[in-house]
Structure formats: C-alpha cells, structure tokens
Write a protein that holds these residues in place. Structure first.
Motif, PDB file in Angstrom:
ATOM      1  N   SER A 139       9.641  56.614 -29.649  1.00 43.85           N
ATOM      2  CA  SER A 139       9.640  57.192 -31.002  1.00 43.85           C
ATOM      3  C   SER A 139      11.014  57.112 -31.639  1.00 43.85           C
ATOM      4  CB  SER A 139       9.165  58.650 -30.960  1.00 43.85           C
ATOM      5  OG  SER A 139      10.013  59.433 -30.145  1.00 43.85           O
ATOM      6  N   PHE A 140      10.997  57.040 -32.981  1.00 43.22           N
ATOM      7  CA  PHE A 140      12.207  57.054 -33.791  1.00 43.22           C
ATOM      8  C   PHE A 140      11.952  57.950 -34.997  1.00 43.22           C
ATOM      9  CE2 PHE A 140      12.063  52.985 -31.614  1.00 43.22           C
ATOM     10  CZ  PHE A 140      13.329  52.906 -31.052  1.00 43.22           C
ATOM     11  N   VAL A 151       8.097  58.257 -36.211  1.00 45.68           N
ATOM     12  CA  VAL A 151       7.042  57.307 -35.883  1.00 45.68           C
ATOM     13  C   VAL A 151       7.070  57.072 -34.382  1.00 45.68           C
ATOM     14  CG1 VAL A 151       6.171  54.964 -36.179  1.00 45.68           C
ATOM     15  CG2 VAL A 151       7.142  56.171 -38.134  1.00 45.68           C
ATOM     16  N   GLU A 152       5.889  57.152 -33.759  1.00 44.71           N
ATOM     17  CA  GLU A 152       5.775  56.859 -32.329  1.00 44.71           C
ATOM     18  C   GLU A 152       4.797  55.711 -32.123  1.00 44.71           C
ATOM     19  OE1 GLU A 152       5.035  59.223 -28.153  1.00 44.71           O
ATOM     20  OE2 GLU A 152       3.567  59.507 -29.765  1.00 44.71           O
ATOM     21  N   ALA A 153       5.157  54.769 -31.276  1.00 47.72           N
ATOM     22  CA  ALA A 153       4.276  53.662 -30.895  1.00 47.72           C
ATOM     23  C   ALA A 153       4.153  53.655 -29.379  1.00 47.72           C
ATOM     24  CB  ALA A 153       4.831  52.334 -31.390  1.00 47.72           C
ATOM     25  N   GLY A 154       2.936  53.366 -28.888  1.00 48.34           N
ATOM     26  CA  GLY A 154       2.759  53.407 -27.444  1.00 48.34           C
ATOM     27  C   GLY A 154       1.483  52.738 -26.983  1.00 48.34           C
ATOM     28  N   LYS A 155       1.213  52.877 -25.687  1.00 53.51           N
ATOM     29  CA  LYS A 155       0.031  52.278 -25.064  1.00 53.51           C
ATOM     30  C   LYS A 155      -0.631  53.299 -24.158  1.00 53.51           C
ATOM     31  CE  LYS A 155       0.238  49.343 -21.611  1.00 53.51           C
ATOM     32  NZ  LYS A 155       0.445  48.120 -20.779  1.00 53.51           N
ATOM     33  N   GLU A 204      -5.622  50.776 -25.189  1.00 54.06           N
ATOM     34  CA  GLU A 204      -5.374  50.836 -26.628  1.00 54.06           C
ATOM     35  C   GLU A 204      -3.891  50.989 -26.914  1.00 54.06           C
ATOM     36  OE1 GLU A 204      -7.078  54.190 -28.573  1.00 54.06           O
ATOM     37  OE2 GLU A 204      -6.535  55.601 -26.995  1.00 54.06           O
ATOM     38  N   TYR A 205      -3.484  50.402 -28.036  1.00 55.30           N
ATOM     39  CA  TYR A 205      -2.149  50.578 -28.575  1.00 55.30           C
ATOM     40  C   TYR A 205      -2.256  51.504 -29.779  1.00 55.30           C
ATOM     41  CZ  TYR A 205      -0.901  46.590 -25.663  1.00 55.30           C
ATOM     42  OH  TYR A 205      -0.684  45.759 -24.595  1.00 55.30           O
ATOM     43  N   PHE A 206      -1.297  52.389 -29.929  1.00 53.12           N
ATOM     44  CA  PHE A 206      -1.395  53.372 -30.996  1.00 53.12           C
ATOM     45  C   PHE A 206      -0.054  53.550 -31.688  1.00 53.12           C
ATOM     46  CE2 PHE A 206      -0.316  55.707 -27.136  1.00 53.12           C
ATOM     47  CZ  PHE A 206       0.722  56.527 -27.559  1.00 53.12           C
ATOM     48  N   ALA A 207      -0.133  54.059 -32.898  1.00 49.09           N
ATOM     49  CA  ALA A 207       1.057  54.415 -33.677  1.00 49.09           C
ATOM     50  C   ALA A 207       0.766  55.727 -34.399  1.00 49.09           C
ATOM     51  CB  ALA A 207       1.423  53.326 -34.672  1.00 49.09           C
TER      52      ALA A 207
END
Length: 323
Positions: free
Chosen positions: A266-267, A284-288, A299-302
C-alpha cells in the motif's frame, strides 16, 4: 468503513470508543451439471463490533488496557438448485442465517520511552482469550418457481424434523485464543516506522459446538510514514505525510488441502487541512489472494481508502479576563 474516537482523562489515563467491521462475506457462484440443473451459491452479511476501552499507566512508561467489545450482525448463506429446462420440476432453495449478539474482551500492555532526545520507542502486545458469543441460527428449505417478472414464488416450505416451517437453534460461536505484538519508532514531526505480528488459534473455532476445517492463522505487517518538513511555512507539500506498507496473511481458510494466503502493498498520503489540525488521508492497496493449485481460485485486488482524522481540544475550561 469505521469510526473511532479517543481522548485523555488525565495524564495517566485515556479512553477510546468506536464502531469497526469485524468480518464480512459477499460471494456468488454458479455451476451447471450434466442433468440440466443449475446450482447457485450465495452469501451475504457480516459482523460489526462496538468497542469501548481504557488504558492506564501503571508504572512509569508502562500502560495496561482493556477493551470491551460488543459483537453484532447477521450472516446468510443460500443454496439454489434450478431446473431451467423442466416445466414439471420445482426449484429448490435452502436458506441458512445466523444472528450474532454478544461480548468479548481484549487485554493489552504497552511500553513507551524515549531512546534518544526526540526518538520514541513503543512496544505493545495484546491478548484475547477463548470466548463464547451468543448466536441464533435459522434454517429453512422450500420449493419455488420464478414468476414472469423474475421474482421468486414459494410453492411450499419443506417440513423440518420438529414439524416447524423454520428451524431455529440457540447456541454459541466459540472464538479462539488470539495474540499479537508490535513495535514502532517515532521521530517527532519527521517519521514513524513500525511492524506487528498476529497469531490466532482458529482451529479452536466452533460454530454451535461443531468444529470446522479452519487452521491456525498468522500475519505480519511493516510500514512507515514520512513528513519532509512538518510546520514549514509557505510550502504545503512539505507538510504532507507520505505512507507505505506491506502485509502478509496466512489465513485460517483451508480448502482442498491448501491454506489460503494473501498479501498486499500500500501507498498513501495524509493531507493537512489549512488553519486546522485535522487531516484527510487517501491510500491505495494492491495485492493477491488465493492460489490456482488444486482447482482453487486466485484473485488480484486493489482497494482505495479515504479517511478523516479530526483533532481538536475538548474539555478545556475557558478563562475569562475582566478589566
């Protein structure tokens, strides 16, 4: 979304309260088979918690705290079997709903001290013991057909073994022992860096005294924030707080001999409001999440998060001066 507030009572004691999400479910899966039938699996709902807590400095630099949490909400699972190509067959539906209402407690201990003139070190830990929370489970099964408008028309309700239309069961959800530890380094008005570790013995979890397939869970997270020049006059951008973090979760879910894992990076920024001590945060967080092994899903998520921090001085007696 959540709402929380805290304030000091005196120099050694503080109080906090708030409303937080505890868990949630929202899924929808459809399967077709060779017998011209269709299976639909749906789940909705979740649990929230209202908490009120207090901490007190028992000796210099060491504080102990207690949170009293009230857990409430409902979760619903639905299974539908449809026969779209048969005019002589009724569709089947099973509805399982659980209402939860009850208390549980968290205990905490914290050590905080300056290791340099303006560098604060904090070490904290929490523990939540194995506890039962009251719940009511409702189960109903019926046969139905769809109307021309697409809504459900119930033909009849399947009779349960106790000869009632809806089967109701009082019981408990047994939550497991959980613990965590974390630390932070805080250079005043400049940066904060920290991390924490969590462990939950979710193999002890019971749903109405029934043990399920959950496994023990653990997670860790690290992160920090940086302010270029707090209090700089005439340069708004130097007063912005920049944040970044990473987390990893070895979850309690165990499906097809695979324990589901999740990670995210996250940033974010925290923007101060002019002529006020309050701030607006955006991250914003991006992950799997998940895996493709053993025919499972990945799944990949944001996630976009916006928050508000409202700071003000309360409970200060106003002084009047007379001339």
């Amino acid at each position: 979304s959540y709402l929380a507030a805290g304030f000091p009572v005196n120099k050694k004691c503080g109080v906090a309260f708030g409303l937080l999400p505890f868990s949630w479910k929202d899924y929808s899966v459809e399967l077709d088979n060779a017998f011209s039938s269709k299976y639909k699996f749906n789940g909705t709902g979740g649990l929230s918690q209202f908490f009120i807590g207090s901490a007190y400095e028992i000796i210099k630099n060491v504080s102990a705290g207690l949170n009293v949490n009230y857990l409430f909400g409902s979760m619903e699972d639905q299974i539908i079997i449809e026969f779209p190509d048969s005019a002589d067959s009724y569709n089947l539906r099973e509805l399982n709903k659980t209402d939860v209402r009850g208390f549980y407690f968290n205990y905490g201990l914290q050590y905080s001290a300056n290791i340099h003139k303006d560098l604060l070190f904090t070490l904290g830990a929490f523990y939540s013991n194995k506890m039962k929370v009251k719940a009511v489970n409702y189960f109903v099964a019926d046969r139905f057909e769809y109307t021309s408008m697409g809504s459900i028309y119930v033909q009849d309700t399947i009779i349960q073994s106790d000869n009632s239309k809806v089967k109701e069961q009082d019981g408990n959800l047994t939550f497991p022992n959980q613990a965590g530890i974390g630390f932070s380094l805080n250079k005043k008005h400049k940066y904060v860096f920290g991390g924490d570790f969590y462990y939950g013995k979710w193999s002890e979890y019971k749903f109405f005294e029934q043990i399920n397939s959950l496994k023990d869970s653990w997670s860790f997270a690290i992160g920090g924030e940086y302010i270029p020049s707090a209090g700089a006059v005439g340069n708004y951008w130097k007063n912005i707080t920049y944040m970044a973090g990473y987390r990893y979760l070895n979850s309690e879910w165990f499906v097809n001999n695979q324990q589901i894992k999740e990670y995210g990076i996250s940033f974010g920024v925290e923007l101060p409001l002019k002529r006020a001590k309050s701030k607006v945060a955006c991250s914003v967080e991006a992950g799997k999440r998940g895996t493709l092994k053993n025919d499972l899903l990945q799944e990949y998520f944001a996630t976009l998060t916006i928050g508000f921090t409202l700071n003000d001085k309360w409970f200060i007696r106003q002084k009047n001066y007379y001339f």
